[in-house]
Scaffold this active site. Structure first.
Site, mmCIF file in Angstrom:
data_model
loop_
_atom_site.group_PDB
_atom_site.id
_atom_site.type_symbol
_atom_site.label_atom_id
_atom_site.label_comp_id
_atom_site.label_asym_id
_atom_site.label_seq_id
_atom_site.Cartn_x
_atom_site.Cartn_y
_atom_site.Cartn_z
ATOM 1 N N TYR A 180 -97.077 35.953 -41.975
ATOM 2 C CA TYR A 180 -95.838 36.598 -42.436
ATOM 3 C C TYR A 180 -94.928 35.575 -43.106
ATOM 4 O O TYR A 180 -94.707 35.620 -44.294
ATOM 5 C CB TYR A 180 -95.141 37.299 -41.267
ATOM 6 C CG TYR A 180 -93.949 38.125 -41.725
ATOM 7 C CD1 TYR A 180 -94.144 39.376 -42.286
ATOM 8 C CD2 TYR A 180 -92.652 37.641 -41.605
ATOM 9 C CE1 TYR A 180 -93.064 40.133 -42.731
ATOM 10 C CE2 TYR A 180 -91.567 38.385 -42.034
ATOM 11 C CZ TYR A 180 -91.771 39.632 -42.601
ATOM 12 O OH TYR A 180 -90.705 40.372 -43.041
ATOM 13 N N SER A 202 -95.544 43.557 -46.091
ATOM 14 C CA SER A 202 -94.145 43.401 -46.482
ATOM 15 C C SER A 202 -93.939 41.994 -47.057
ATOM 16 O O SER A 202 -94.560 41.663 -48.069
ATOM 17 C CB SER A 202 -93.232 43.679 -45.281
ATOM 18 O OG SER A 202 -91.911 43.879 -45.694
ATOM 19 N N HIS A 229 -92.839 52.564 -45.017
ATOM 20 C CA HIS A 229 -93.116 51.144 -44.847
ATOM 21 C C HIS A 229 -93.985 50.860 -43.626
ATOM 22 O O HIS A 229 -94.460 49.744 -43.451
ATOM 23 C CB HIS A 229 -91.788 50.390 -44.746
ATOM 24 C CG HIS A 229 -91.891 48.928 -45.039
ATOM 25 N ND1 HIS A 229 -92.375 48.443 -46.231
ATOM 26 C CD2 HIS A 229 -91.578 47.838 -44.291
ATOM 27 C CE1 HIS A 229 -92.339 47.114 -46.211
ATOM 28 N NE2 HIS A 229 -91.871 46.727 -45.035
ATOM 29 N N ASP A 265 -92.365 54.727 -49.318
ATOM 30 C CA ASP A 265 -91.802 53.460 -48.847
ATOM 31 C C ASP A 265 -90.497 53.191 -49.586
ATOM 32 O O ASP A 265 -90.502 52.860 -50.770
ATOM 33 C CB ASP A 265 -92.792 52.316 -49.085
ATOM 34 C CG ASP A 265 -92.373 51.024 -48.397
ATOM 35 O OD1 ASP A 265 -91.197 50.907 -48.011
ATOM 36 O OD2 ASP A 265 -93.219 50.131 -48.245
#
Length: 702
Positions: A471, A551, A670, A635
């Site tokens: 991430y 993301s 999302h 999203d």
């Protein structure tokens, strides 16, 4: 900026799955050109940003036809789905909490699309309180929040439709479960916080002009809804006079103070309080800048307990009197340490939950700041919870790691005794698997932790299918947690590795800052170094390595695969931020500028962003890995146009036979609130695609 625009439709070419390059829908190009600091940047797929257009809808349909036709031909896909469903099919119960005369908890019988909220009365009689599976026929409407009035007689719950961040709030009598008044609408990025029994605070934006899924929203306001009145009469409490992108409000447990936080980005907030015991009391400023993160976690009368990273990058808890609450009067209550603090309160105690090399370490304090005990956890992993009302006698916490399904424990704070409250019965032999934490060296010499999980006895011969997950942003820490999908992956001989990259919160503010703005490349370098470590140590090789992230992690995958396409066999970017020059033009994207910077900030920042922006760094004639981009058509956090444009660039410029697909969930956002059925199918498709492109014609032998 100077812009021109030409909207073009798409046509669908033939679909071929034999040898040679795949045939994709032919995505037409427009002629949009933007100018940044005298540099022209073309944006040929700008038309895909229009989520309301028929042309975009046709493109989505055509792409999904190609994607699902490809997935349908994978011989072991259905076998993989059956195992995933079987493993997923176990009862899951959430930690209980008391409101009024009832004890509430969530429960899922295994494959229900949404978990159900149950309650028991004082005699132990169980009944369904809220069943989100009845909110919509297809399971795409989810419960987005639930909060009770002070005496537990009323409740307000939020719902999300199709995965959208926009919420509706429904107010009911908690005893009869009957709806009390009209539904509140157009609420976004908001909690629900009751003041006594008279009403509650919530936050939202004015409804945007144009598409509510993609139009910019950047002035957040805090409202109070009084029961029995119309939403149009709700009073703005904060945010009308000056623009802030994120405003939140919550009431202290004793109903004495309204706490207000206000921010313009995902890091740094102003902090205010309002005394609710005095009519027309002013809003009092505690922190008047965005240079730190601070929030009130409790109070004893006028004594405030504040969690903050002001002058404490790893966080601390301070106390101050509400009469003089400025930072110069703060006094340490729980001091900063070398580990990252996340405090909570319950049953008359404070709990200091530290992240220590990406795993949990816990201490318990009394309200005088005295250390009561270190709390022994079941194993090395992640603990969460340890919160509740002051009068509770028992608290609950969850524990999990990469091989241990999440369990709920009861905790008696006076004695420190812990007992299993709910241990799931999962058809997975945890004892057959192991996790190993390593510290590898990144490009600039920084030591970065990574936890690698796999079946005991796995031969390190470079041929193990491996997913590397990351991430690296927004101060978010990746700590160990169990996943059914990952369990299935490991059952099939897979290795699962999670790298704790800079940009995250694993080592506090300095670690976060080291992966932001003009240092964002550090994050990609850390991820690349993680892949190189796995290859060098023969956990895998480039032919058996997949990289995955969602993301901000989708950006990570997009940047890594465009910088080092030779490093991995498969790339799996999910709901990613792919257009770094325009991310701030959509929904609340402008609030991400603390991490990213914007193309408008300076020529240097523009050139830096353009230098790694995935959409702008796909090069013709390059052999990119087999790629499956995933996103949702609803999203409104990271709009799907990011993924649409990236997939279009890859499909046009890919050389060789590796497929480039985009899988677009319909009526999905999302990720939050996605139905169990949709979540299972998505994970099945990702793993089937990954293994198939690593050369497997059947599931690997266990």
């Amino acid at each position: 900026m100077k812009k021109t625009f030409l909207l073009m439709a798409i046509t669908t070419a033939g679909i071929s799955f034999g040898q040679g390059k795949m045939q994709y829908p032919q995505t037409k190009k427009g002629e949009t050109v933007d100018v940044y600091f005298d540099t022209k940047v073309s944006d040929p797929y700008r038309w895909l940003e229009d989520d309301k257009s028929a042309e975009t809808g046709a493109w989505v349909k055509a792409q999904n036809e190609v994607t699902y036709a490809y997935l349908d031909k994978i011989p072991f896909r259905e076998q993989l789905k059956k195992r995933m469903e079987k493993l997923w099919n176990y009862e899951k119960i959430g930690a209980p909490f008391k409101e009024g005369k009832f004890t509430y908890y969530s429960k899922n019988n295994g494959l229900q699309n949404q978990s159900v909220v149950y309650r028991k009365d004082e005699s132990g009689k169980e009944e369904i309180f809220l069943d989100p599976n009845t909110f919509s026929k297809d399971g795409t409407t989810s419960l987005g929040g639930l909060d009770f009035s002070e005496d537990g007689s009323k409740a307000a719950y939020a719902i999300s439709e199709g995965g959208s961040d926009w919420r509706k709030v429904i107010i009911i009598d908690a005893l009869s479960k009957k709806v009390l008044e009209d539904t509140l609408v157009d609420i976004k990025f908001s909690g629900i916080s009751w003041h006594g029994n008279e009403g509650f605070y919530y936050s939202s934006y004015d409804k945007p002009k144009g598409s509510e899924l993609s139009a910019k929203t950047d002035q957040h306001k805090l409202y109070f809804h009084k029961l029995g009145t119309s939403q149009k009469d709700d009073k703005v409490i904060f945010g009308a006079d000056k623009k802030r992108r994120y405003v939140g409000g919550y009431v202290t447990e004793d109903n004495r103070y309204l706490v207000i936080t206000a921010a313009n980005s995902t890091y740094g907030n102003e902090l205010y309080i309002k005394d609710l015991t005095k009519a027309n009391s002013p809003i009092v400023t505690i922190v008047d800048n965005f240079d730190s993160d601070s929030g009130i976690i409790d109070n004893q009368g006028s004594k405030l307990f504040i969690e903050t990273d002001f002058n404490a990058p790893n966080k601390r808890v301070v106390t101050v009197d509400a009469a003089n609450p400025k930072p110069e009067n703060w006094k340490d209550f729980i001091k900063e340490t070398k580990d990252i603090l996340s405090p909570s309160t319950g049953a008359g105690y404070f709990f200091a939950n530290y992240t220590k090399d990406a795993v949990s370490f816990l201490q318990q304090y009394d309200y005088n700041g005295k250390l009561v005990r270190e709390i022994k956890l079941p194993a090395v992993g992640t603990a969460g919870g340890f919160s509740g009302k002051k009068n509770e006698k028992i608290l609950y916490y969850s524990f999990t790691n990469y091989t241990t399904p999440g369990s709920i424990y009861s905790f008696e704070p006076k004695s420190g005794n812990s007992e299993i409250y709910q241990k799931p019965k999962v058809d997975f032999k945890s004892e057959d698997y192991e996790s190993k934490q390593v510290f590898y060296t990144s490009k600039d010499g920084t030591k970065v932790p990574m936890i690698i999980t796999y079946k005991k006895g796995t031969k390190l011969d470079g041929k193990n299918p491996t997913i590397l997950y990351g991430y690296g942003g927004f101060n978010i820490s990746l700590t160990p947690s169990f996943s059914i999908a990952n369990a299935v992956w490991m059952e099939n001989g897979g290795v699962y590795a999670v790298a704790n990259l800079r940009g995250g919160g694993e080592y506090g503010k300095k670690w976060h800052d080291a992966g932001t703005k003009l240092q964002k490349q550090n994050v990609f370098d850390d991820f690349i170094a993680a892949a190189e470590y796995l290859i060098a140590q023969k956990y895998t090789s480039s032919d058996y390595l997949a990289i995955r992230g969602g993301s901000n992690g989708g950006l990570l995958v997009g940047a890594t695969m465009t910088q080092r396409p030779d490093l991995m066999k498969v790339a799996l970017p999910a709901v990613g931020v792919m257009d770094m020059l325009r991310y701030n033009a959509f929904t609340a994207g402008a609030g991400w500028a603390f991490d990213y910077g914007t193309a408008q900030d300076s020529k240097e920042m523009f050139e830096y962003l353009k230098g790694y922006s995935p959409v702008h760094n796909v090069k013709k004639g390059t052999h990119y890995p087999a790629t499956m981009v995933t996103t949702g058509d609803h999203d409104d956090r990271v709009v799907p146009a990011h993924s649409f444009k990236f997939a279009s660039e890859l499909q046009e410029k890919q050389t060789g036979e590796n497929p480039v697909l985009i899988r677009i969930d319909v009526k999905a956002g999302h990720g939050a609130g996605k139905s169990v059925a949709a979540t299972i199918q998505e994970n099945v498709d990702i793993q089937a695609f990954t293994l198939y492109n690593m050369g497997f014609k059947a599931l690997p032998k266990k």
